[in-house]
Design a protein around this motif. Structure first.
Motif, PDB file in Angstrom:
ATOM      1  N   ASP A 191       0.895  -1.175   0.084  1.00 13.89           N
ATOM      2  CA  ASP A 191       0.027   0.041  -0.126  1.00 13.89           C
ATOM      3  C   ASP A 191       0.864   1.124   0.046  1.00 13.89           C
ATOM      4  N   THR A 192       1.941   1.164   0.599  1.00 13.68           N
ATOM      5  CA  THR A 192       2.821   2.354   0.784  1.00 13.68           C
ATOM      6  C   THR A 192       3.541   2.574  -0.671  1.00 13.68           C
ATOM      7  N   LEU A 193       3.890   1.497  -1.310  1.00  9.52           N
ATOM      8  CA  LEU A 193       4.397   1.683  -2.762  1.00  9.52           C
ATOM      9  C   LEU A 193       3.319   2.376  -3.333  1.00  9.52           C
ATOM     10  N   GLY A 194       2.257   1.786  -3.437  1.00  8.03           N
ATOM     11  CA  GLY A 194       1.019   2.389  -4.128  1.00  8.03           C
ATOM     12  C   GLY A 194       0.722   3.570  -4.187  1.00  8.03           C
ATOM     13  N   TYR A 195       0.699   4.092  -2.803  1.00  5.77           N
ATOM     14  CA  TYR A 195       0.586   5.539  -2.454  1.00  5.77           C
ATOM     15  C   TYR A 195       1.507   6.303  -3.123  1.00  5.77           C
ATOM     16  N   TRP A 196       3.017   6.171  -2.928  1.00  7.77           N
ATOM     17  CA  TRP A 196       3.821   6.965  -3.455  1.00  7.77           C
ATOM     18  C   TRP A 196       3.852   6.959  -5.160  1.00  7.77           C
ATOM     19  N   MET A 197       3.591   5.854  -5.828  1.00  8.85           N
ATOM     20  CA  MET A 197       3.138   5.690  -7.069  1.00  8.85           C
ATOM     21  C   MET A 197       2.128   6.588  -7.626  1.00  8.85           C
ATOM     22  N   ARG A 198       1.029   6.847  -6.748  1.00  4.26           N
ATOM     23  CA  ARG A 198       0.114   7.870  -7.174  1.00  4.26           C
ATOM     24  C   ARG A 198       0.408   9.094  -7.129  1.00  4.26           C
ATOM     25  N   MET A 199       1.299   9.482  -6.096  1.00  2.00           N
ATOM     26  CA  MET A 199       2.093  10.749  -5.708  1.00  2.00           C
ATOM     27  C   MET A 199       2.882  11.198  -6.736  1.00  2.00           C
ATOM     28  N   GLY A 200       3.288  10.427  -7.754  1.00  2.00           N
ATOM     29  CA  GLY A 200       3.971  10.691  -8.716  1.00  2.00           C
ATOM     30  C   GLY A 200       5.623  10.516  -8.429  1.00  2.00           C
ATOM     31  N   LEU A 211      15.030   5.975  -6.321  1.00  2.00           N
ATOM     32  CA  LEU A 211      14.674   5.545  -5.080  1.00  2.00           C
ATOM     33  C   LEU A 211      13.461   4.639  -5.248  1.00  2.00           C
ATOM     34  N   MET A 212      12.651   5.126  -5.982  1.00  2.00           N
ATOM     35  CA  MET A 212      11.315   4.348  -6.273  1.00  2.00           C
ATOM     36  C   MET A 212      11.504   2.702  -6.761  1.00  2.00           C
ATOM     37  N   ALA A 213      12.524   2.921  -7.550  1.00  2.00           N
ATOM     38  CA  ALA A 213      12.774   1.425  -8.342  1.00  2.00           C
ATOM     39  C   ALA A 213      13.464   0.727  -7.370  1.00  2.00           C
ATOM     40  N   GLN A 214      14.346   1.435  -6.479  1.00  2.00           N
ATOM     41  CA  GLN A 214      15.160   0.430  -5.467  1.00  2.00           C
ATOM     42  C   GLN A 214      14.075   0.084  -4.408  1.00  2.00           C
ATOM     43  N   ALA A 215      12.940   0.697  -3.976  1.00  2.00           N
ATOM     44  CA  ALA A 215      12.017   0.364  -3.088  1.00  2.00           C
ATOM     45  C   ALA A 215      11.204  -0.561  -3.830  1.00  2.00           C
ATOM     46  N   GLN A 216      10.789  -0.779  -5.064  1.00  2.00           N
ATOM     47  CA  GLN A 216      10.014  -1.689  -5.620  1.00  2.00           C
ATOM     48  C   GLN A 216      10.784  -3.133  -5.806  1.00  2.00           C
ATOM     49  N   VAL A 217      11.991  -3.119  -6.030  1.00  2.00           N
ATOM     50  CA  VAL A 217      12.606  -4.375  -6.327  1.00  2.00           C
ATOM     51  C   VAL A 217      13.026  -4.924  -4.933  1.00  2.00           C
ATOM     52  N   ALA A 268      14.595   2.484   1.644  1.00  2.00           N
ATOM     53  CA  ALA A 268      14.479   3.383   0.532  1.00  2.00           C
ATOM     54  C   ALA A 268      13.045   4.291   0.422  1.00  2.00           C
ATOM     55  N   MET A 269      11.832   3.656   1.163  1.00  2.00           N
ATOM     56  CA  MET A 269      10.795   4.418   1.289  1.00  2.00           C
ATOM     57  C   MET A 269      11.208   5.611   2.303  1.00  2.00           C
ATOM     58  N   ALA A 270      12.045   5.459   3.408  1.00  2.00           N
ATOM     59  CA  ALA A 270      12.485   6.688   4.073  1.00  2.00           C
ATOM     60  C   ALA A 270      13.072   7.763   3.396  1.00  2.00           C
ATOM     61  N   GLU A 271      13.915   7.254   2.329  1.00  2.00           N
ATOM     62  CA  GLU A 271      14.454   8.156   1.543  1.00  2.00           C
ATOM     63  C   GLU A 271      13.472   8.996   0.757  1.00  2.00           C
ATOM     64  N   VAL A 272      12.606   8.092   0.095  1.00  2.00           N
ATOM     65  CA  VAL A 272      11.555   8.806  -0.898  1.00  2.00           C
ATOM     66  C   VAL A 272      10.993   9.852   0.144  1.00  2.00           C
ATOM     67  N   ASN A 273      10.427   9.234   0.968  1.00  2.00           N
ATOM     68  CA  ASN A 273       9.573  10.468   1.992  1.00  2.00           C
ATOM     69  C   ASN A 273      10.398  11.716   2.203  1.00  2.00           C
ATOM     70  N   ALA A 274      11.633  11.660   2.670  1.00  2.00           N
ATOM     71  CA  ALA A 274      12.514  12.723   2.850  1.00  2.00           C
ATOM     72  C   ALA A 274      12.788  13.514   1.877  1.00  2.00           C
ATOM     73  N   ALA A 275      12.843  12.831   0.783  1.00  2.00           N
ATOM     74  CA  ALA A 275      13.521  13.715  -0.664  1.00  2.00           C
ATOM     75  C   ALA A 275      12.038  14.366  -0.866  1.00  2.00           C
ATOM     76  N   LEU A 276      10.960  13.883  -0.982  1.00  2.00           N
ATOM     77  CA  LEU A 276       9.674  14.726  -1.635  1.00  2.00           C
ATOM     78  C   LEU A 276       9.331  15.575  -0.448  1.00  2.00           C
ATOM     79  N   LYS A 277       9.520  15.569   0.831  1.00  2.00           N
ATOM     80  CA  LYS A 277       9.091  16.301   1.846  1.00  2.00           C
ATOM     81  C   LYS A 277       9.933  17.754   1.674  1.00  2.00           C
ATOM     82  N   GLU A 278      11.429  17.230   1.468  1.00  2.00           N
ATOM     83  CA  GLU A 278      12.289  18.527   1.207  1.00  2.00           C
ATOM     84  C   GLU A 278      11.776  19.017  -0.137  1.00  2.00           C
ATOM     85  N   LYS A 279      11.653  18.527  -1.020  1.00  2.00           N
ATOM     86  CA  LYS A 279      11.216  19.239  -2.428  1.00  2.00           C
ATOM     87  C   LYS A 279      10.092  20.216  -2.113  1.00  2.00           C
ATOM     88  N   LYS A 280       9.205  19.666  -1.515  1.00  2.00           N
ATOM     89  CA  LYS A 280       7.875  20.171  -0.984  1.00  2.00           C
ATOM     90  C   LYS A 280       8.270  21.872  -0.293  1.00  2.00           C
TER      91      LYS A 280
END
Length: 199
Positions: A100-109, A117-123, A151-163
């Motif tokens: 579900d976490t993967l799906g959420y971040w996919m929907r968030m682009g 990072l997203m590819a790393q998380a999925q694999v 990988a998910m923690a890095e995705v979360n941090a990276a997108l929060k920082e960009k925001k």
């Protein structure tokens, strides 16, 4: 006769392994034709399939090399579905939450914004679910799970920082009014009015 049969089986297994290995090498050497995310998936799944082939797990090795080929061809390659794997009951909830976490971040682009990072998380997720089904090598299960969570923690941090560093919206100009005073019955400005005019 039994000895000959045993040699025949071993020979067939070695030939099959060599065939799978050659297929894996060809797929790993493909030039990705899709997005950066798909290119990273191709790389990650190629590495994962090699690990499985090296362990003699040709079935899962073939599964991941197929996903590597699809990614290189620019096809959409989703993460594995939990219900397609015979995972231990005690790990199901955690895997469903991870999916579900993967799906959420996919929907968030996130696949477009932080593709590596997203590819790393999925694999890592697919690795985790595959190792959980085997339920043999606890170290491998932990390695894949930790890889996914990191990988998910890095995705979360990276997108929060960009925001946070996004350009602030331009404010509409506001109208302000100020009062100035003159000395009684005079055109001389009061001292307080000079401060207002200066500001």
């Amino acid at each position: 006769m039994k000895v000959l049969f045993r040699f025949a089986v071993v020979g067939a297994a070695l030939a099959l392994g060599a065939c799978f290995n050659n297929d894996h090498i060809d797929i790993a050497n493909m030039s990705p034709a899709g997005s950066e995310f798909q290119a990273e998936l191709h790389r990650g799944y190629s590495e994962l399939s090699k690990l499985e082939y090296d362990e003699g797990d040709w079935s899962d090795g073939f599964t991941f090399s197929t996903k590597a080929r699809q990614a290189a061809e620019g096809q959409e390659v989703p993460p594995e579905l939990v219900w397609d794997w015979d995972v231990p009951e005690e790990t199901e909830d955690e895997l469903y939450q991870a999916h579900d976490t993967l799906g959420y971040w996919m929907r968030m682009g996130a696949a477009e914004r932080v593709p590596a990072l997203m590819a790393q998380a999925q694999v890592a997720f697919d690795c985790w679910i595959q190792e959980a089904e085997e339920d043999i090598q606890r170290i491998d299960i932990s390695r894949c799970q930790i890889g996914f969570n990191a990988a998910m923690a890095e995705v979360n941090a990276a997108l929060k920082e960009k925001k946070m560093v996004a350009k602030p919206a331009k404010k509409a100009p506001t109208k302000e009014s100020h009062m100035i005073y003159f000395a009684f019955n005079s055109s001389t400005l009061a001292p307080s009015s000079m401060v207002v005019i200066k500001d």
